[in-house]
Design a protein around this motif. Sequence first.
Motif, mmCIF file in Angstrom:
data_model
loop_
_atom_site.group_PDB
_atom_site.id
_atom_site.type_symbol
_atom_site.label_atom_id
_atom_site.label_comp_id
_atom_site.label_asym_id
_atom_site.label_seq_id
_atom_site.Cartn_x
_atom_site.Cartn_y
_atom_site.Cartn_z
ATOM 1 N N GLY A 47 41.397 41.563 39.347
ATOM 2 C CA GLY A 47 40.192 42.135 38.754
ATOM 3 C C GLY A 47 38.948 41.558 39.387
ATOM 4 O O GLY A 47 38.005 42.276 39.723
ATOM 5 N N MET A 48 38.938 40.234 39.575
ATOM 6 C CA MET A 48 37.763 39.597 40.177
ATOM 7 C C MET A 48 37.613 39.967 41.642
ATOM 8 O O MET A 48 36.503 39.981 42.179
ATOM 9 C CB MET A 48 37.861 38.081 40.018
ATOM 10 N N LEU A 49 38.725 40.251 42.296
ATOM 11 C CA LEU A 49 38.659 40.639 43.704
ATOM 12 C C LEU A 49 38.425 42.135 43.874
ATOM 13 O O LEU A 49 38.362 42.623 45.003
ATOM 14 C CB LEU A 49 39.955 40.217 44.415
ATOM 15 N N GLY A 50 38.330 42.854 42.771
ATOM 16 C CA GLY A 50 38.097 44.293 42.853
ATOM 17 C C GLY A 50 39.264 45.040 43.448
ATOM 18 O O GLY A 50 39.106 46.084 44.078
ATOM 19 N N PHE A 66 33.180 40.202 36.072
ATOM 20 C CA PHE A 66 32.475 40.114 37.345
ATOM 21 C C PHE A 66 33.474 40.007 38.490
ATOM 22 O O PHE A 66 34.612 39.599 38.316
ATOM 23 C CB PHE A 66 31.518 38.915 37.359
ATOM 24 N N ARG A 67 33.022 40.391 39.656
ATOM 25 C CA ARG A 67 33.837 40.280 40.855
ATOM 26 C C ARG A 67 33.592 38.928 41.518
ATOM 27 O O ARG A 67 32.663 38.207 41.193
ATOM 28 C CB ARG A 67 33.484 41.397 41.846
ATOM 29 N N LEU A 68 34.421 38.626 42.488
ATOM 30 C CA LEU A 68 34.288 37.365 43.226
ATOM 31 C C LEU A 68 32.948 37.297 43.948
ATOM 32 O O LEU A 68 32.302 36.239 43.994
ATOM 33 C CB LEU A 68 35.436 37.236 44.236
ATOM 34 N N VAL A 101 42.837 37.694 38.570
ATOM 35 C CA VAL A 101 42.467 37.478 39.973
ATOM 36 C C VAL A 101 42.167 38.797 40.674
ATOM 37 O O VAL A 101 41.135 38.946 41.336
ATOM 38 C CB VAL A 101 43.594 36.721 40.717
ATOM 39 N N LYS A 114 42.294 38.654 50.106
ATOM 40 C CA LYS A 114 40.992 38.334 50.703
ATOM 41 C C LYS A 114 41.049 38.431 52.215
ATOM 42 O O LYS A 114 40.131 38.939 52.849
ATOM 43 C CB LYS A 114 40.551 36.944 50.257
ATOM 44 N N GLY A 148 40.145 47.683 40.277
ATOM 45 C CA GLY A 148 40.326 46.336 39.766
ATOM 46 C C GLY A 148 41.308 46.205 38.611
ATOM 47 O O GLY A 148 41.523 45.110 38.099
#
Lengths: 121, 488
Positions: free
Chosen positions: B156-159, A102-104, B154, B119, B30
């Motif tokens: 990956g989660m932030l795309g 999943f993404r943030l 990280v 971010k 990602g």
Amino acid sequence: MGPILIVDDEFGMVESIRDLLQDEGYPTMEAFDGREALERMAVERPSLVLADYMMPLMNGPELLDAMKKAPELRDIPVVIMSSAPPSFWRHLPCTAFLPKPFRLGPLLAVIHQVIGAPPGR
Amino acid sequence: MTEYGPGPQERISTGVPGLDTVLHGGFLRGRTYMLMGLPGAGKTILANQTCFHHIRQGHGVLYVTLLAESHTDLISNLEPLSFFDASRVGQTATYVSAFNVLEQGGLDALLALIRKEIKARDASLLVLDGLVAAEEMAPSPQALKKFIHNLQVVTGMLGCTTLILTTGGGKGLRAEHTMVDGLIVLRQRTLGARMLRELDVRKFRGSAHLLGWHSFDITSDGLVVYPRLESLPREDIAYTPSGHTRCAFGIAGLDAMLLGGILSGSTTLLYGPPGSGKTLLGVSFLAQGARQGERGHHFAFYDSPERMRVQARGVGLDLDPLIERGNLGVSYHPPLENVLDKLGAQLLSLIRERGVRRLFLDGYDGLQKASAQRGRVTRFLAALVNECRQRDVTLIYTAETSAAFGPELKFPLQGLSLVAENILFLRSVELRSQLRRFICAMKVRNSGYDHSFRELLIGEKGLAVGDIIEDGQQLLTGQARVPTHRGQ
């Protein structure tokens, strides 16, 4: 607001989610399996539990079951994270599911939905 | 109960010609990739080219350097390249040096900086340049692996797609290479006096990719990758060849020998010694097609366009109107240091993009010189032949005999049937104290043909194929004789 308890046997996941949530302003605590999670919750009550499905010693469903049986823990919302197909976890009585990877964005969305914005915002 | 799922598999185009083909569409969203190569291999240019392409798509980029090279130097080195856009630096392209943070706070501080900058800048592409510095700062190899793993999770989660640039320390593949999602190796290889640039996708999780080493160039536009023709996937084409259409040469006697011409979509080898008329035959073939509205192209190693036109005019062939109309094209590739894969990319472009229907490749020897490995040319030609067949492109190419005269006949290629459905054999023969040209259809697959030996006449009014020489014998050997008549 109590901390968010992150439970995952993968250190990369635990540490990354911890860092990202702390950036957002949420307090966090960590555990690497279900048993350790119960030990942590005995010391401090979390506002939300993010739990992986497959973990050694005690997995996500077993942790969820143990929490449902404990009067002081049964009301804590639990979000199950898993890369397994939905049929594995759709029946579980948890608050929400978060399919891996999943993404943030989706992570923050489910947390906001369950416990609201971080303190001070 | 609420469900949050990952979206469809997204791609990030590299903006590098040919590289998206090798990667089957580009990098995955990602994921984390390592670009490995010694200094000067082209990693920094590749990374920045991808960055600026990403920016032009409307996305943000974060470029983190760990080496001592200043951004001023980096940017001034990139300025001559056409993909570079100075107005974007500091806006959608963020260049930061993280060396101080790394030196003071270690890998954890570096990871925190990267996470926050991604971010803050809303970056979906991260370049981490100079992994060696992080490696030297790590207290143990384990710590470096953990850093890379955490970076992977990280981003990956932030795309955010990540490119890690490293020289690899010249020690080959190592443990951290097993952790990243993809590994691309860039190298320069010496072959005699030549220097070849090549890249290899060693690993690419989550997607198929083209295997093997692919040539690339560094030009003023940045990197250009030439995927190996043999490794390219066969595109699905609905076309079904008729199998009956004939392509004429426009030379009456020759077309009669071939019962109207060679089959459309077939491949023909023109094989003969220097001066036997191979090039003129090929050009005649193109001109005939152009007159009928079939786009032709002369892919030449020997003659420049101007020389070709003069030569053709000398035999009554006026190519200028055909060229001006756009039905006939010429590209000249001087027999210098050509790269076989670059030639392949150009040929493929003619076929797939320019709609060429008659292709004349002059000749095989130019391909051979362009190839670093001897055996590759046959496989290359086989791939080219297959591409032409699928698209009903009629291919003719020349090859020179090793000897101008003599009874021995040696073909330059192994596995000739793979790459030549038709063979037109040309010969120079000493006959009656004159040097004369002869042509013979040695092989025409899937078709009947006249296999007589006929004289090829080249004159001011054009090419012609004459009658069978009834009394000629042993023409094939190049040492012809006529029967003696008693009493003369």
